[in-house]
Design a protein around this motif. Structure first.
Motif, PDB file in Angstrom:
ATOM      1  N   LYS A 274       0.825  -1.204   0.000  1.00 49.84           N
ATOM      2  CA  LYS A 274       0.000   0.000   0.000  1.00 49.84           C
ATOM      3  C   LYS A 274       0.864   1.261   0.000  1.00 49.84           C
ATOM      4  N   ASN A 275       1.952   1.201   0.735  1.00 50.30           N
ATOM      5  CA  ASN A 275       2.769   2.397   0.928  1.00 50.30           C
ATOM      6  C   ASN A 275       4.057   2.395   0.108  1.00 50.30           C
ATOM      7  N   ILE A 276       4.029   1.756  -1.065  1.00 49.17           N
ATOM      8  CA  ILE A 276       5.205   1.788  -1.953  1.00 49.17           C
ATOM      9  C   ILE A 276       5.661   3.232  -2.120  1.00 49.17           C
ATOM     10  N   TYR A 277       6.950   3.447  -1.908  1.00 50.74           N
ATOM     11  CA  TYR A 277       7.469   4.821  -1.958  1.00 50.74           C
ATOM     12  C   TYR A 277       8.871   4.774  -2.550  1.00 50.74           C
ATOM     13  N   LEU A 278       8.997   5.242  -3.790  1.00 53.10           N
ATOM     14  CA  LEU A 278      10.289   5.259  -4.459  1.00 53.10           C
ATOM     15  C   LEU A 278      10.719   6.706  -4.699  1.00 53.10           C
ATOM     16  N   LEU A 279      12.027   6.866  -4.831  1.00 56.32           N
ATOM     17  CA  LEU A 279      12.600   8.188  -5.043  1.00 56.32           C
ATOM     18  C   LEU A 279      13.526   8.142  -6.251  1.00 56.32           C
ATOM     19  N   ALA A 280      13.267   9.023  -7.219  1.00 56.41           N
ATOM     20  CA  ALA A 280      14.148   9.156  -8.376  1.00 56.41           C
ATOM     21  C   ALA A 280      15.099  10.316  -8.113  1.00 56.41           C
ATOM     22  N   ILE A 281      16.388  10.008  -7.974  1.00 55.51           N
ATOM     23  CA  ILE A 281      17.402  11.013  -7.664  1.00 55.51           C
ATOM     24  C   ILE A 281      18.216  11.270  -8.926  1.00 55.51           C
ATOM     25  N   VAL A 282      18.246  12.510  -9.387  1.00 52.70           N
ATOM     26  CA  VAL A 282      18.924  12.815 -10.647  1.00 52.70           C
ATOM     27  C   VAL A 282      20.436  12.748 -10.477  1.00 52.70           C
ATOM     28  N   ASN A 283      21.121  12.387 -11.565  1.00 51.46           N
ATOM     29  CA  ASN A 283      22.586  12.325 -11.538  1.00 51.46           C
ATOM     30  C   ASN A 283      23.210  13.722 -11.579  1.00 51.46           C
ATOM     31  N   GLN A 284      22.543  14.619 -12.251  1.00 53.66           N
ATOM     32  CA  GLN A 284      23.085  15.957 -12.491  1.00 53.66           C
ATOM     33  C   GLN A 284      23.069  16.789 -11.204  1.00 53.66           C
ATOM     34  N   LYS A 285      24.226  17.260 -10.798  1.00 53.90           N
ATOM     35  CA  LYS A 285      24.303  18.105  -9.609  1.00 53.90           C
ATOM     36  C   LYS A 285      24.008  19.552  -9.975  1.00 53.90           C
TER      37      LYS A 285
ATOM     38  N   HIS B 190       8.434  17.908  -3.928  1.00 51.97           N
ATOM     39  CA  HIS B 190       8.123  18.739  -2.770  1.00 51.97           C
ATOM     40  C   HIS B 190       8.722  20.118  -3.021  1.00 51.97           C
ATOM     41  N   TYR B 191       8.002  21.147  -2.578  1.00 53.02           N
ATOM     42  CA  TYR B 191       8.576  22.488  -2.660  1.00 53.02           C
ATOM     43  C   TYR B 191       8.067  23.290  -1.463  1.00 53.02           C
ATOM     44  N   HIS B 192       8.978  23.841  -0.683  1.00 47.30           N
ATOM     45  CA  HIS B 192      10.426  23.647  -0.744  1.00 47.30           C
ATOM     46  C   HIS B 192      10.759  22.204  -0.354  1.00 47.30           C
ATOM     47  N   PRO B 193      11.814  21.650  -0.951  1.00 50.15           N
ATOM     48  CA  PRO B 193      12.134  20.247  -0.685  1.00 50.15           C
ATOM     49  C   PRO B 193      12.882  20.062   0.633  1.00 50.15           C
ATOM     50  N   THR B 194      12.869  18.822   1.132  1.00 49.36           N
ATOM     51  CA  THR B 194      13.682  18.495   2.301  1.00 49.36           C
ATOM     52  C   THR B 194      15.160  18.494   1.933  1.00 49.36           C
ATOM     53  N   TYR B 195      15.462  18.053   0.701  1.00 54.62           N
ATOM     54  CA  TYR B 195      16.845  17.985   0.220  1.00 54.62           C
ATOM     55  C   TYR B 195      16.975  18.828  -1.051  1.00 54.62           C
ATOM     56  N   TYR B 196      17.943  19.727  -1.062  1.00 50.44           N
ATOM     57  CA  TYR B 196      18.145  20.598  -2.226  1.00 50.44           C
ATOM     58  C   TYR B 196      19.070  19.948  -3.260  1.00 50.44           C
ATOM     59  N   HIS B 197      18.697  18.750  -3.670  1.00 50.74           N
ATOM     60  CA  HIS B 197      19.261  18.071  -4.842  1.00 50.74           C
ATOM     61  C   HIS B 197      18.057  17.440  -5.510  1.00 50.74           C
ATOM     62  N   LEU B 198      17.816  17.765  -6.774  1.00 54.98           N
ATOM     63  CA  LEU B 198      16.542  17.433  -7.396  1.00 54.98           C
ATOM     64  C   LEU B 198      16.216  15.944  -7.295  1.00 54.98           C
ATOM     65  N   HIS B 199      14.997  15.667  -6.870  1.00 49.56           N
ATOM     66  CA  HIS B 199      14.511  14.290  -6.780  1.00 49.56           C
ATOM     67  C   HIS B 199      13.002  14.308  -6.973  1.00 49.56           C
ATOM     68  N   VAL B 200      12.461  13.182  -7.388  1.00 45.53           N
ATOM     69  CA  VAL B 200      11.036  13.058  -7.695  1.00 45.53           C
ATOM     70  C   VAL B 200      10.475  11.887  -6.893  1.00 45.53           C
ATOM     71  N   HIS B 201       9.313  12.096  -6.302  1.00 44.02           N
ATOM     72  CA  HIS B 201       8.661  11.078  -5.477  1.00 44.02           C
ATOM     73  C   HIS B 201       7.679  10.256  -6.309  1.00 44.02           C
ATOM     74  N   PHE B 202       7.687   8.945  -6.082  1.00 42.95           N
ATOM     75  CA  PHE B 202       6.728   8.033  -6.713  1.00 42.95           C
ATOM     76  C   PHE B 202       6.014   7.250  -5.613  1.00 42.95           C
ATOM     77  N   ASN B 203       4.692   7.346  -5.531  1.00 46.69           N
ATOM     78  CA  ASN B 203       3.945   6.437  -4.667  1.00 46.69           C
ATOM     79  C   ASN B 203       2.508   6.306  -5.145  1.00 46.69           C
ATOM     80  N   PRO B 204       1.790   5.281  -4.677  1.00 46.63           N
ATOM     81  CA  PRO B 204       0.401   5.083  -5.093  1.00 46.63           C
ATOM     82  C   PRO B 204      -0.478   6.229  -4.594  1.00 46.63           C
ATOM     83  N   LEU B 205      -1.611   6.423  -5.227  1.00 46.60           N
ATOM     84  CA  LEU B 205      -2.515   7.492  -4.818  1.00 46.60           C
ATOM     85  C   LEU B 205      -3.037   7.287  -3.405  1.00 46.60           C
TER      86      LEU B 205
END
Length: 313
Positions: free
Chosen positions: A78-89, A132-147
């Motif tokens: 139910k709580n699948i939670y993935l994070l896409a962290i970009v390579n580009q700094k 998230h904005y403002h994000p917890t971490y200031y390195h771009l990342h995208v959240h994936f989870n079920p609705l």
């Protein structure tokens, strides 16, 4: 003067961002590599993580990313939670994005969605994909989870931080009618912050000033929580619920305090029926202690103790 007990929606214009937010962001991110909070994220970017943690890996330095389980994921479907962290700094947040980043964003959207469907059977229409904005971490990342994802912390960023306790203090004191600067407000604040400090000292294994789900579970399953801290935590919560100080928690008191934590009234009423056996059992300090122990040690979702905070997360 801004009232600290009220919530405000702020429209951050470009001018506000450039003149107010950006200088603060620059100050906070001047040397990210040396900040313990970012260690795990940059280890992921450098692929210095166990291979079995990597869900998907696109090594392209410009448009690539790594897809990992978020530290907030409790492991349930139910709580699948993935994070896409970009390579580009250098991309701190969505404010830094422009048209040159479209290939990166499209790659994250389509590749991430494809993996979510292949691995977890979730179509893109069933996903929440967001920043998230403002994000917890200031390195771009995208959240994936079920609705239907349900997160446990007050500020909803997937980890317990001091800010969650600060928010809880304000919410509880507002529900009780305590004004900031009064002895009652100070007592609640002091007690909450003692609980937070004990949690931070015992549960924050990686020293990043927050306790994620894995650290929280480890704290309670490994015996890392001291008996004195557990008693402090339980005694405070009982006193918090027992507003009239009569030695027991009523349904009205329970609904009021859980409501301050954001639990809907109908869910709170249902939860109280479970912990009080439909009102047949008085929720005294002794019975609350047994419910408290159930909440933190039982694997059985049907146990009444799993409802002491209004809902089973």
């Amino acid at each position: 003067m801004v009232n600290p007990d009220l919530l405000y929606l702020v429209e951050e214009t470009a001018q506000i961002y450039n003149e107010v937010a950006l200088p603060l962001i620059h100050e906070m991110t001047s040397n990210l590599d040396d900040q313990p909070k970012y260690k795990w994220m940059f280890e992921a970017v450098k692929r210095q993580v166990p291979l079995d943690m990597i869900i998907y890996d696109d090594s392209c330095p410009t448009n690539g990313f790594i897809l990992l389980p978020d530290r907030a994921w409790d492991g349930t479907d139910k709580n699948i939670y993935l994070l896409a962290i970009v390579n580009q700094k250098g991309i701190k947040s969505l404010r830094d994005l422009n048209q040159t980043h479209l290939p990166l964003l499209e790659n994250i959207l389509w590749s991430g969605s494809e993996i979510m469907e292949e691995k977890y059977g979730l179509k893109r229409s069933q996903l929440r994909i967001y920043f998230h904005y403002h994000p917890t971490y200031y390195h771009l990342h995208v959240h994936f989870n079920p609705l239907n994802y349900d997160a446990p912390d007050v500020s909803k960023d997937g980890a317990i931080q001091k800010e969650d306790f600060d928010l809880a203090i304000k919410s509880i004191c507002k529900a009780r009618g305590y004004q900031e600067g009064t002895p009652s407000y100070g007592q609640v604040s002091d007690a909450f912050l003692k609980v937070w400090e004990g949690l931070r000292q015992q549960g924050d294994a990686d020293g990043d000033d927050e306790v994620d789900r894995n650290e929280w579970v480890t704290l309670w399953t490994s015996g890392g929580a001291s008996e004195s801290w557990k008693k402090l935590y339980m005694d405070f919560m009982f006193k918090l619920f027992d507003a009239d100080d009569d030695g027991s928690i009523s349904g009205e008191e329970f609904v009021m305090i859980t409501g301050a934590f954001g639990v809907p009234k109908d869910e709170a009423v249902s939860a109280f029926k479970k912990i009080s056996n439909d009102g047949k059992v008085e929720v005294s300090k002794d019975s609350y202690g047994k419910l408290w122990e159930e909440f933190f040690t039982s694997d059985d979702p049907s146990k009444p103790g799993n409802n002491i905070f209004g809902k089973l997360w």
